[in-house]
Design a protein around this motif. Structure first.
Motif: not given
Length: 72
Positions: A16-23
């Motif tokens: 879930a932490a890796q699935a966050q969108e990178n800004t």
């Protein structure tokens, strides 16, 4: 059983932490400043204290007349 559930929970949190969108990275504008080589000589007196915060300690260590202990 508890170890398996804990392992699955940790893996789920990791995914879930890796699935966050990178800004997108924000670029910072730099400002150019010129170096001044001319220096004016001034005579200033600097006081050096032997101990750090000596003035503060001196001011905080005051004693009043009422702070002295009395004999009964």
């Amino acid at each position: 059983m508890k170890a398996i559930v804990t392992l699955i929970f940790v893996l789920f949190i990791g995914f879930a932490a890796q699935a966050q969108e990178n800004t997108a990275e924000v670029k910072v504008e730099t400002a150019k400043k010129e170096i001044v080589t001319e220096t004016a000589e001034e005579n200033k007196v600097a006081r050096l204290y032997r101990f750090k915060n000596s003035r503060v300690k001196k001011e905080l260590s005051f004693k009043t007349k009422k702070s002295a202990s009395k004999l009964a």
